[in-house]
Write an enzyme that holds these catalytic residues in place. Structure first.
Site, PDB file in Angstrom:
ATOM      1  N   HIS A 118      27.587  44.761  39.988  1.00 29.59           N
ATOM      2  CA  HIS A 118      28.638  45.078  39.031  1.00 29.59           C
ATOM      3  C   HIS A 118      29.982  44.817  39.704  1.00 29.59           C
ATOM      4  CE1 HIS A 118      25.999  47.789  36.259  1.00 29.59           C
ATOM      5  NE2 HIS A 118      25.953  46.506  35.916  1.00 29.59           N
ATOM      6  N   ASP A 132      32.925  45.973  39.899  1.00 28.31           N
ATOM      7  CA  ASP A 132      33.753  46.956  40.602  1.00 28.31           C
ATOM      8  C   ASP A 132      33.229  47.243  42.006  1.00 28.31           C
ATOM      9  OD1 ASP A 132      31.598  48.079  39.096  1.00 28.31           O
ATOM     10  OD2 ASP A 132      32.398  50.086  39.391  1.00 28.31           O
ATOM     11  N   HIS A 178      19.812  52.328  38.455  1.00 27.67           N
ATOM     12  CA  HIS A 178      20.996  51.865  37.745  1.00 27.67           C
ATOM     13  C   HIS A 178      20.594  50.757  36.762  1.00 27.67           C
ATOM     14  CE1 HIS A 178      25.212  51.896  37.077  1.00 27.67           C
ATOM     15  NE2 HIS A 178      25.481  50.747  37.656  1.00 27.67           N
TER      16      HIS A 178
END
EC number: 3.1.26.11
Length: 305
Positions: A64, A66, A142
């Protein structure tokens, strides 16, 4: 030897005016270990006067943005500044392809060797070892393959009490004493008893980084008794259902994990941008676990031996 964590970024999916995307520097001795590399990481390294050329290893938990969008820029800056020392990069499948494509179309040929280690994010596995530490993956839950990282110091030698050491001891025998052995003669009789001439070794330290994940109690065996635990706390507990739906955790859940694992110190991070004031998240965690702090930009947490 230093064992120190500095927080470079603490925000989740989107940054805010005073919170950056996830990144941390773990200093162990004279080595820098970079954990995740969100957008703006190299600016934060400059902000806190951390020499990025001293980074030996980079660990990316998942893909991801970020958590890794700052990586191509940081690697390119290291190249432009003439890095020659090899750099080890640990990350999930796909990261190598992403970087190769980036460098292909920018015409970048790195001046240093980038050694990529592809991770199996579904298991706990040792991925790095040197004379001082070991690093293991911790499987997270996740939306994409994701793992955390467990850093542990190796057992330390026992200090010698110089004034109690017999003069006849050889250097190899002194080494054996440091590692807890008695010194015996050829018949097996004890000549020097280890406990008489050495002190207890300093405690080995540990740090566990739990990246983005739903609350996952089966992580407890990996986290048991660690000195410092970072656990994501994207939401307050009144949004527990939202946290589960988005594969994240709440501050209370992070504290419940810390309490169950009997860790020494808990750090909360990866905060949703909806929280301008993080105090409620901290107070929520403190109700469950009294030794909790916010992992906010610039904070430094030292682990004593």
């Amino acid at each position: 030897m230093d064992f120190e964590l500095r927080i470079l970024g603490s925000s989740s999916a989107t940054p805010s005016a005073n919170r950056h995307h996830t990144a941390q520097i773990l200093t162990i001795g004279n080595q820098y270990h970079l954990i995740d590399c969100g957008e703006g990481t190299q600016m934060q390294l400059m902000q806190y006067k951390i020499k990025h050329q001293r980074i030996c290893n980079i660990y990316i938990s998942h893909l991801h943005g970020d958590h890794y969008f700052g990586l191509p820029g940081l690697l390119s800056t290291m190249h432009l500044q003439g890095r020659q020392t090899p750099l080890h990069l640990f990350g999930p499948p796909g990261l190598s392809d992403i970087l190769s494509l980036q460098f292909k179309y920018s015409g970048t040929n790195l001046s240093y060797k980038l050694v990529f280690h592809e991770l199996d994010t579904t298991v706990c596995k040792r991925i790095f070892e040197d004379k001082q530490i070991t690093v293991h993956t911790i499987p997270m839950e996740h939306r994409v393959p994701c793992c955390g990282f467990l850093f542990r110091e190796k057992p330390k030698p026992r200090p010698l009490i110089k004034e109690k050491l017999p003069a006849f001891l050889t250097p190899p025998q002194l080494v054996r004493l440091k590692w807890g052995e008695d010194i015996r003669d050829e018949e097996g009789n004890i000549l020097v008893r280890n406990g008489d001439v050495t002190l207890e070794p300093k405690r080995s330290r540990s740090y566990a980084y739990c990246a983005d994940s739903r609350y996952k109690p089966d992580l407890l065996p990996y986290l048991r008794n660690v000195d410092l635990l970072y656990h994501e706390a994207t939401f307050a507990d009144d949004m527990r259902e939202r946290a589960s739906y988005t594969f994240h955790s709440t501050a209370r859940q992070a504290a419940e994990m810390a309490a169950a694992a009997q860790v020494r110190h808990l750090l909360l991070g990866h905060f949703s941008v909806r929280y301008k004031d993080l105090t409620p998240l901290l107070l929520e965690a403190l109700e469950v676990f009294p030794k909790a702090d916010l992992a906010i930009e610039g904070s430094v947490f030292c682990v004593r031996d």
